[in-house]
Design an enzyme around this catalytic site. Structure first.
Site, mmCIF file in Angstrom:
data_model
loop_
_atom_site.group_PDB
_atom_site.id
_atom_site.type_symbol
_atom_site.label_atom_id
_atom_site.label_comp_id
_atom_site.label_asym_id
_atom_site.label_seq_id
_atom_site.Cartn_x
_atom_site.Cartn_y
_atom_site.Cartn_z
ATOM 1 N N ALA A 168 0.824 -1.219 0.000
ATOM 2 C CA ALA A 168 0.000 0.000 0.000
ATOM 3 C C ALA A 168 0.860 1.272 0.000
ATOM 4 O O ALA A 168 2.008 1.251 0.451
ATOM 5 C CB ALA A 168 -0.906 -0.013 1.233
ATOM 6 N N PRO A 169 0.277 2.378 -0.469
ATOM 7 C CA PRO A 169 0.970 3.672 -0.442
ATOM 8 C C PRO A 169 0.636 4.446 0.840
ATOM 9 O O PRO A 169 -0.057 3.941 1.716
ATOM 10 C CB PRO A 169 0.384 4.386 -1.658
ATOM 11 N N TRP A 170 1.085 5.693 0.899
ATOM 12 C CA TRP A 170 0.972 6.448 2.144
ATOM 13 C C TRP A 170 -0.160 7.469 2.153
ATOM 14 O O TRP A 170 -0.364 8.141 3.164
ATOM 15 C CB TRP A 170 2.273 7.197 2.442
ATOM 16 N N GLU A 206 -2.530 -0.707 -9.287
ATOM 17 C CA GLU A 206 -3.263 0.570 -9.241
ATOM 18 C C GLU A 206 -2.193 1.632 -9.165
ATOM 19 O O GLU A 206 -1.607 1.829 -8.093
ATOM 20 C CB GLU A 206 -4.087 0.636 -7.955
ATOM 21 N N LYS A 237 1.782 -5.225 3.441
ATOM 22 C CA LYS A 237 2.843 -4.284 3.830
ATOM 23 C C LYS A 237 2.343 -2.861 3.623
ATOM 24 O O LYS A 237 2.102 -2.437 2.491
ATOM 25 C CB LYS A 237 4.096 -4.496 2.970
ATOM 26 N N PRO A 238 2.214 -2.099 4.723
ATOM 27 C CA PRO A 238 1.877 -0.674 4.551
ATOM 28 C C PRO A 238 3.095 0.079 4.041
ATOM 29 O O PRO A 238 4.212 -0.453 4.046
ATOM 30 C CB PRO A 238 1.531 -0.226 5.979
ATOM 31 N N SER A 239 2.885 1.324 3.648
ATOM 32 C CA SER A 239 4.021 2.167 3.286
ATOM 33 C C SER A 239 4.936 2.330 4.497
ATOM 34 O O SER A 239 4.459 2.441 5.636
ATOM 35 C CB SER A 239 3.534 3.538 2.834
ATOM 36 N N GLU A 240 6.215 2.390 4.249
ATOM 37 C CA GLU A 240 7.173 2.584 5.352
ATOM 38 C C GLU A 240 6.960 3.923 6.049
ATOM 39 O O GLU A 240 7.370 4.119 7.186
ATOM 40 C CB GLU A 240 8.619 2.480 4.843
HETATM 41 P P1 NAD Z 1 5.492 3.972 -4.089
HETATM 42 O O1 NAD Z 1 5.325 3.197 -5.345
HETATM 43 O O2 NAD Z 1 6.771 4.639 -3.827
HETATM 44 O O3 NAD Z 1 5.251 3.033 -2.825
HETATM 45 C C1 NAD Z 1 4.074 2.245 -2.738
HETATM 46 C C2 NAD Z 1 4.390 1.006 -1.943
HETATM 47 O O4 NAD Z 1 5.277 0.193 -2.731
HETATM 48 C C3 NAD Z 1 5.105 1.285 -0.614
HETATM 49 O O5 NAD Z 1 4.581 0.407 0.359
HETATM 50 C C4 NAD Z 1 6.545 0.930 -0.932
HETATM 51 O O6 NAD Z 1 7.279 0.503 0.190
HETATM 52 C C5 NAD Z 1 6.376 -0.212 -1.929
HETATM 53 N N1 NAD Z 1 7.520 -0.447 -2.808
HETATM 54 C C6 NAD Z 1 8.364 0.469 -3.319
HETATM 55 N N2 NAD Z 1 9.297 -0.150 -4.090
HETATM 56 C C7 NAD Z 1 9.019 -1.468 -4.059
HETATM 57 C C8 NAD Z 1 9.605 -2.612 -4.667
HETATM 58 N N3 NAD Z 1 10.686 -2.535 -5.453
HETATM 59 N N4 NAD Z 1 9.043 -3.817 -4.455
HETATM 60 C C9 NAD Z 1 7.944 -3.925 -3.662
HETATM 61 N N5 NAD Z 1 7.356 -2.881 -3.047
HETATM 62 C C10 NAD Z 1 7.877 -1.664 -3.247
HETATM 63 O O7 NAD Z 1 4.262 4.956 -4.048
HETATM 64 P P2 NAD Z 1 3.904 6.029 -2.922
HETATM 65 O O8 NAD Z 1 4.896 7.127 -3.073
HETATM 66 O O9 NAD Z 1 3.750 5.359 -1.608
HETATM 67 O O10 NAD Z 1 2.458 6.491 -3.366
HETATM 68 C C11 NAD Z 1 2.269 7.456 -4.357
HETATM 69 C C12 NAD Z 1 1.921 6.809 -5.687
HETATM 70 O O11 NAD Z 1 0.826 5.911 -5.525
HETATM 71 C C13 NAD Z 1 1.478 7.845 -6.685
HETATM 72 O O12 NAD Z 1 2.047 7.605 -7.938
HETATM 73 C C14 NAD Z 1 -0.034 7.641 -6.745
HETATM 74 O O13 NAD Z 1 -0.635 8.060 -7.906
HETATM 75 C C15 NAD Z 1 -0.162 6.183 -6.516
HETATM 76 N N6 NAD Z 1 -1.508 5.891 -6.015
HETATM 77 C C16 NAD Z 1 -2.401 5.284 -6.851
HETATM 78 C C17 NAD Z 1 -3.697 5.006 -6.413
HETATM 79 C C18 NAD Z 1 -4.699 4.333 -7.317
HETATM 80 O O14 NAD Z 1 -5.774 3.978 -6.835
HETATM 81 N N7 NAD Z 1 -4.422 4.127 -8.583
HETATM 82 C C19 NAD Z 1 -4.076 5.360 -5.124
HETATM 83 C C20 NAD Z 1 -3.145 5.982 -4.298
HETATM 84 C C21 NAD Z 1 -1.865 6.239 -4.765
#
Ligand code: NAD
Length: 500
Positions: free
Chosen positions: A167-169, A267, A193-196
């Protein structure tokens, strides 16, 4: 179940009676355990202060979580929809009972106004569990029958096994609900796994989840993408990976998933266009963009951030919207005075600032309001409106994920539709006009997972949410999501044609 590893820390500033406990224990195989990996610092983005440290899962704990989910699968996948539904309803009640505490944690960990977390995020998470509790009991499908003489065919829909959900943050608990509810409703077991950056709300719920769910059905591990996310999604015993996150993260996950042919549910980002026609209700547009372009400080994949305004309404829209955006309230002492919060981190704030700086380096782009880092503590950026933007500008093409909206003038509607569709993203869009024929014609031509007419942003649990193009292809919410988390199987029985 042991709860002795709950930290129950309080930050320096949270000495009043209402300060919530900060839980740090992971949930692995029904046990609340301290992480044994590297320690992550958790910040309050509204102040920049440290809230606590959370230890990541070690690789050994990751293996334990996957093994627990694997061994729980046999039992959980054979429970009836009614049994799973009952537990989902109990989880919804558990969130509702803790809504004040969870809203406080969400506000602390994301910096968002507490009243919005309480009234928007937490009820939405509750509703998602209640929706899937109902949906899993009334799924529909293909008819069984004799498609070959003497043979009866029937179709089953079965769970896949262990799902890794990441999940993201931006809406930590709501995103957790979107991931956990359909996956376990469909009979899968999960490592979540939630966002760090934002583990606090789901860790606070972990003790209740441990009480309600059979051990191993849901495991919650914390950690960064590289150290914990990456080995999780690469693990051969994980059958499906579900991610809400950045496009680049989605690409990495697809590469990892390819090695063992896992199902993926992605997503990803968005850059939602709004087509505002000359005959739109201008007051509704202003109100809509003020709310839905800047909600959650624009950290929303559906944020109303890319306006195409027809020439006849353009100038009034820019002037009135500028005033409306400048009136957004943030960084005030009293929680209920605030309409938006800060960005999640200094890094994200600086990223937003650099997008705006590059945009304003273009002579044709005009600053209508905002365009500066807010002075004072926390990671705030002023709500910003930029006019005069052109289709090929970076600010029109790339996701900023911050409180920044661009306006581009157009003359004819087919040009606006072409420009709206000329994007790597395909998640959300909207059309603003008082002519329903026109609205439907435009909506039907837009290549987006969702198109709103005379509104933007609002989602309901019953309807699918997900994108096209590089916004990904997984569907969250709705019974479509249950389908994503399950597989169709054909069973055929040969019984001959004569009754003997
Ligand atoms: P991110 O991709 O940096 O992180 C999301 C999750 O992925 C975090 O838990 C992170 O620890 C994990 N992650 C990162 N690298 C990884 C890897 N190599 N392997 C496995 N897991 C990994 O995104 P973010 O910065 O947390 O969130 C912002 C992004 O999320 C934006 O681009 C936003 O548009 C997108 N988002 C999309 C939706 C949707 O419904 N489409 C909803 C919310 C956010």
């Amino acid at each position: 179940m042991s709860q002795d590893t709950n930290v129950n820390k309080r930050t320096k500033k949270m000495t009043n009676a209402t300060a919530p406990m900060l839980h740090s224990a992971l949930l692995i195989d029904g046990q609340l355990v301290a992480g044994q990996g590297a320690r992550e610092t958790i910040l309050n983005p509204a102040t920049g202060e440290t809230l606590c440290e959370i230890a990541e899962a070690s690789l050994e704990q990751l293996e334990q979580a996957i093994a627990a989910a694997r061994s729980a699968f046999a039992g959980w996948s054979r429970t009836t929809p009614a049994q799973r539904s009952l537990i989902l309803l109990q989880i919804a009640d558990a969130i509702e009972q803790r809504s004040a505490e969870l809203a406080m944690l969400e506000a602390l960990n994301c910096g968002k106004p507490q009243h919005l977390a309480r009234n928007d995020d937490i009820p939405a998470a509750v509703d998602v569990f209640r929706f899937f509790a109902g949906a899993v009991r009334c799924q529909q499908g293909q008819l069984s029958g004799e498609y070959l003489p003497g043979h009866t065919s029937l179709v089953r829909r079965d769970p896949l096994g262990v799902v890794a959900s990441i999940a993201p943050w931006n809406y930590p608990l709501m995103m957790a609900a979107w991931k956990i509810a359909p996956a376990i409703a469909a009979g899968n077991t999960l490592v979540f796994k939630p966002s760090e950056h934002t583990p606090l709300s789901i860790l606070a719920l972990a003790p209740a989840l441990a009480e309600l769910l059979p051990r191993g059905v849901l495991n919650i591990i914390c950690g960064a993408g590289e150290t914990v996310g990456s080995p999780l999604v690469s693990h051969p015993q994980v059958r499906m990976v579900s991610l809400t996150g950045d496009i680049v993260t989605g690409q990495k996950i697809l590469q990892a998933a390819a090695r063992t042919l896992k199902r993926t549910h992605l997503e990803l980002g968005g850059k939602a266009p709004l087509i505002v026609c000359n005959d739109a209700d201008l007051a509704a547009v202003i109100q809509g963009v003020r709310s839905y372009g800047y909600y959650n400080a624009g950290q929303d994949c559906t944020a109303a951030c890319r306006i195409y305004a027809q020439a006849g309404i353009h100038d009034r829209l820019v002037a009135e919207l500028g005033d409306a955006v400048a009136s957004l309230r943030f960084a005030r002492k009293k929680d209920s005075d605030n309409e938006i919060g800060p960005l999640i981190s200094a890094r994200q704030r600086d990223r937003v600032a650099s997008f705006v700086e590059r945009a304003l380096g273009q002579p044709h782009i005009e600053r209508v309001t905002g365009a500066a880092v807010h002075s004072g503590p926390g990671f705030y950026y002023q709500p910003t409106l930029l006019a005069g933007c052109r289709q090929n500008d970076e600010i029109v093409q790339r996701e900023v994920f911050g409180p920044v909206v661009s306006v581009t003038r157009f003359d004819d509607l087919s040009q606006a539709v072409d420009w709206a569709n000329d994007s790597e993203y395909g998640l959300a869009s909207s059309v603003w006009t008082q002519n329903l024929d026109k609205a439907m014609q435009i909506a039907n031509r837009l290549q987006y997972g969702c198109t709103w007419i005379n509104t933007h942003f609002t989602l309901v649990s019953e309807m699918p949410h997900g994108g096209l193009k590089r916004s990904g292809y997984g569907k969250d919410l709705s019974s479509d999501s249950l389908q994503d988390y399950s597989v169709v199987r054909h069973i055929m029985a040969r019984h001959g044609t004569e009754l003997s």
